[in-house]
Design a protein around this motif. Structure first.
Motif, PDB file in Angstrom:
ATOM      1  N   ALA A 274      52.914  91.694  34.096  1.00 40.51           N
ATOM      2  CA  ALA A 274      53.938  92.384  34.812  1.00 40.51           C
ATOM      3  C   ALA A 274      54.444  93.755  33.783  1.00 40.51           C
ATOM      4  N   SER A 275      54.166  93.837  32.504  1.00 39.31           N
ATOM      5  CA  SER A 275      54.556  94.824  31.866  1.00 39.31           C
ATOM      6  C   SER A 275      53.525  95.959  31.522  1.00 39.31           C
ATOM      7  N   MET A 276      52.252  95.874  32.284  1.00 39.24           N
ATOM      8  CA  MET A 276      51.122  96.344  32.164  1.00 39.24           C
ATOM      9  C   MET A 276      50.704  97.325  32.981  1.00 39.24           C
ATOM     10  N   THR A 277      49.961  98.234  32.908  1.00 40.89           N
ATOM     11  CA  THR A 277      49.444  99.231  34.139  1.00 40.89           C
ATOM     12  C   THR A 277      48.345  98.716  34.798  1.00 40.89           C
ATOM     13  N   ASP A 278      47.975  98.878  35.898  1.00 41.47           N
ATOM     14  CA  ASP A 278      46.952  98.603  36.599  1.00 41.47           C
ATOM     15  C   ASP A 278      45.763  98.562  35.765  1.00 41.47           C
ATOM     16  N   PHE A 279      45.267  99.483  35.211  1.00 35.13           N
ATOM     17  CA  PHE A 279      44.386  99.929  34.422  1.00 35.13           C
ATOM     18  C   PHE A 279      44.147  98.768  33.283  1.00 35.13           C
ATOM     19  N   GLN A 280      45.182  98.634  32.679  1.00 35.66           N
ATOM     20  CA  GLN A 280      45.027  97.841  31.462  1.00 35.66           C
ATOM     21  C   GLN A 280      44.908  96.400  32.109  1.00 35.66           C
ATOM     22  N   LYS A 281      45.467  96.033  33.277  1.00 29.32           N
ATOM     23  CA  LYS A 281      45.300  94.489  33.647  1.00 29.32           C
ATOM     24  C   LYS A 281      43.819  94.356  33.912  1.00 29.32           C
ATOM     25  N   ASN A 282      43.311  95.343  34.745  1.00 27.67           N
ATOM     26  CA  ASN A 282      41.744  95.203  35.255  1.00 27.67           C
ATOM     27  C   ASN A 282      40.779  95.473  34.317  1.00 27.67           C
ATOM     28  N   ASN A 283      41.214  96.167  33.095  1.00 31.68           N
ATOM     29  CA  ASN A 283      40.106  96.224  32.156  1.00 31.68           C
ATOM     30  C   ASN A 283      40.219  95.621  30.864  1.00 31.68           C
ATOM     31  N   ALA A 284      41.428  95.037  30.652  1.00 37.10           N
ATOM     32  CA  ALA A 284      41.681  94.474  29.011  1.00 37.10           C
ATOM     33  C   ALA A 284      40.430  93.581  28.736  1.00 37.10           C
ATOM     34  N   PHE A 285      40.382  92.346  29.687  1.00 39.69           N
ATOM     35  CA  PHE A 285      39.477  91.433  29.251  1.00 39.69           C
ATOM     36  C   PHE A 285      38.128  91.683  29.234  1.00 39.69           C
ATOM     37  N   ILE A 286      37.930  92.490  30.259  1.00 39.00           N
ATOM     38  CA  ILE A 286      36.365  93.121  30.221  1.00 39.00           C
ATOM     39  C   ILE A 286      35.912  93.884  28.921  1.00 39.00           C
ATOM     40  N   SER A 287      37.073  94.495  28.474  1.00 34.94           N
ATOM     41  CA  SER A 287      36.568  95.712  27.234  1.00 34.94           C
ATOM     42  C   SER A 287      36.401  94.990  26.085  1.00 34.94           C
TER      43      SER A 287
END
Length: 518
Positions: A274-287
């Motif tokens: 809820a506190s993250m950007t869409d980019f962060q949400k969608n890429n954090a784990f994969i990164s």
């Protein structure tokens, strides 16, 4: 004359055939990395004309090749006449841990006395696979399953880490044993977080006179980007406090478990989506997967986790075992490691990397690994959707707040049904079963306690339908809300009555969980 069908009454008889090694030298003579094979008889009634039973041959861990197990068949029932012929060999397929030998009854017109079938394991086709103490089982072609009882000398074969310390093996064994008759009650941050900020002893001890049997901690501040390991640093002060709490708990005989609210790797600020950007949400784990742009960042965090874990030493001079519970509640979407942000295979790949890196690369040998989704499953298949495999998990857990959030009998029945799935899997896989987080938050002025919540609602959910847990953990108390009541709260007596139940273990009633019985 009327045809008389033969009914074969089935009584379980287990015979224990000792290992050929001298018992005093087994610990030294048996390499810890070997795989153990055992046999038990299954549940059910075997009788003509339609009911059948059988045996399960189980390996302590999956192997990368097929395992062929040879066995002899004896007993008064005739192989191929009273039941469909069994061959004398069974194959545990590669990357699996068990095979069933069915005893399929053949109907005939003769009336006969009670008969039995006995199977004795004789050898395997691989020198890395050895026979365990439970290498013979019998059934009289009615009734109950053999209960697999983990032995102290063989517990080491079922851990993820074959190099685990003696105390870590003992913790695994004793948690497994505790679940047969009782369960430990713990709390997150029990020595640090208090209702109304009433510092001092734990709120559970204020109310009951005893500390919890388990202490929950977190690697969040310890592994934070801002922890520079200097004396005046905010995060380092928390690290020192958490380590001191873990040592205190161990010295009191308590169990220690760690979650990890890891912040996303791009900015290092948040773990809630809820506190993250869409980019962060969608890429954090994969990164942070191997090959990802933040993989080395993740390894550095694991280096810190390893360093701290290996620094935990009790007053007895021994490494303190901990339960590590990464990526919890992964079946929700509120954390960046949730199901909306990675595929099942990506989750499995990162879990396996994490375990292998900690135990093999960093030589962390005082850690058990706990797998804990939230409550979003209603079947074994759903629970196991992201399961990384028996080789990578010691503890099967579940976090569950929603079903206990004043949902009435429907919610409580759902909680019990999910715990039943979990504990049946743990029994099948020789794992530890736990309710790894739970609570009904009471915020005075906002909501009121549920009458008899602890002694009836919670307790019945944890024990009905033969649910067998090793432990359950309440979440933290905070200034405005509590999971465990303080003495002044109206539901304190209900909690005291809960804690006084004979199968509820607080710190004062724990066995020595860090010692293996002879």
């Amino acid at each position: 004359m009327k045809k008389v069908l033969k009914y074969i009454v089935l009584v379980i008889i287990i015979s224990f055939v000792g290992c050929s090694k001298d018992s005093t030298s087994e610990e030294d003579d048996t390499p810890i990395e070997k795989i153990l094979v055992t046999i038990v008889s299954n549940s059910g009634t075997a009788s003509e004309p339609a009911n059948h039973s059988g045996f399960t041959i189980r390996a302590s861990k999956a192997f990368e090749e097929n395992i062929i197990v040879s066995y002899t068949v004896n007993g008064s029932a005739t192989n191929g006449t009273d039941y469909i012929e069994i061959s004398g060999n069974a194959t545990i397929l590669a990357n699996t841990t068990s095979i069933i030998i069915p005893i399929t009854i053949i109907d005939d017109s003769e009336s006969e006395e009670i008969e039995n079938v006995s199977i004795t394991l004789t050898n395997t086709d691989n020198s890395n696979v050895i026979l365990g103490t439970l290498n013979s089982a019998s059934l009289n072609i009615t009734n109950e399953a053999d209960e697999f009882l983990l032995s102290p000398s063989e517990a080491k074969f079922y851990l993820v880490n074959s190099n685990a310390t003696t105390e870590t093996i003992a913790l695994f064994y004793n948690l497994n044993k505790i679940a047969r008759t009782s369960f430990i009650v713990g709390q997150q941050d029990a020595f640090n977080s208090f209702f109304n900020d009433a510092t001092g002893i734990s709120d559970m001890k204020k109310t009951t006179g005893n500390d919890p049997g388990l202490l929950g901690s977190d690697f969040m501040f310890i592994a934070d980007d801002g922890n520079d390991e200097t004396g005046g640093n905010f995060y380092y002060k928390h690290e020192l406090k958490i380590k001191a709490d873990v040592v205190e708990a161990y010295n009191k005989g308590m169990v220690n478990t760690f979650a990890w609210h890891m912040r996303e790797p791009f900015e290092g600020d948040h773990f809630y989506t809820a506190s993250m950007t869409d980019f962060q949400k969608n890429n954090a784990f994969i990164s942070i997967l191997p090959g990802g742009e933040n993989h080395n960042y993740y390894k550095a965090k694991l280096d810190k986790v390893a360093k701290v874990t290996k620094s935990l030493v009790g007053n007895d001079g021994k490494l303190i075992p901990i339960i590590f519970r990464p990526f919890h509640e992964f079946d929700g979407n509120w954390f960046w490691w949730g199901k909306d942000y990675c595929t099942p295979q990506q989750f499995i790949d990162l879990w396996r990397f994490t375990v292998n890196y900690l135990k093999d690369t960093k030589d962390v040998n005082n850690m058990l690994f706990a797998f804990s989704p939230d409550r979003h499953y209603t079947s074994e298949a759903q629970y196991l959707e992201r399961y990384p495999g028996d080789t990578y998990v010691d503890i099967l857990g579940m976090d569950n707040y929603g079903d206990f959030n004043n949902q009435g009998m429907v919610g409580l029945a759902q909680a019990n049904a999910k715990l039943k799935i979990l504990t049946d899997l743990a029994k099948q896989k020789v794992k530890i079963a736990a309710l790894t987080e739970s609570c009904f938050f009471v915020t005075p002025g906002t909501n009121t306690p549920i009458p008899n919540f602890y002694t009836q609602d919670l307790y019945n959910s944890l024990t009905d339908n033969d649910v067998k847990l090793s432990y359950m953990m309440f979440w933290s108390n905070i200034a405005a809300s509590y999971c465990v009541p303080a003495p002044s709260n109206s539901n304190a007596n209900d909690f005291i009555a809960f804690s006084n139940k004979t199968d509820v273990l607080l710190q004062n009633s724990l066995p020595n969980v860090y010692e293996l019985p002879e």
